[in-house]
Design a protein around this motif. Structure first.
Motif: not given
Length: 75
Positions: A11, A14-15, A17-19, A21-23, A35, A72
């Protein structure tokens, strides 16, 4: 250390990696704590485990100090 990833580590990874990829920037401990509603020592344990398993990277300054917001996923 086992290469197997726990549900919580998955979890957190994944958090991050998502952040990332977004920023395009790393994630700090404070964001992970917020979170997941946990203390820094809990996050530290998961981050150390993920780093040792080769799934996470912490950026380090030339002085040897870790950068804030430096977590990261490893490419």
């Amino acid at each position: 250390m086992s290469k197997e990833v726990t549900d919580r580590q998955s979890e957190i990874l994944a958090f991050i990696a998502k952040r990332f990829s977004e920023t395009g920037t790393g994630v700090g401990f404070a964001a992970i704590c917020t979170q997941f509603g946990v203390q820094k020592n809990a996050v530290t344990g998961h981050v150390v485990a993920l780093t040792l398993k080769g799934m996470l990277v912490e950026d380090v300054l030339p002085s040897g100090r870790k950068k804030s917001n430096s977590l990261r996923p490893k490419n």
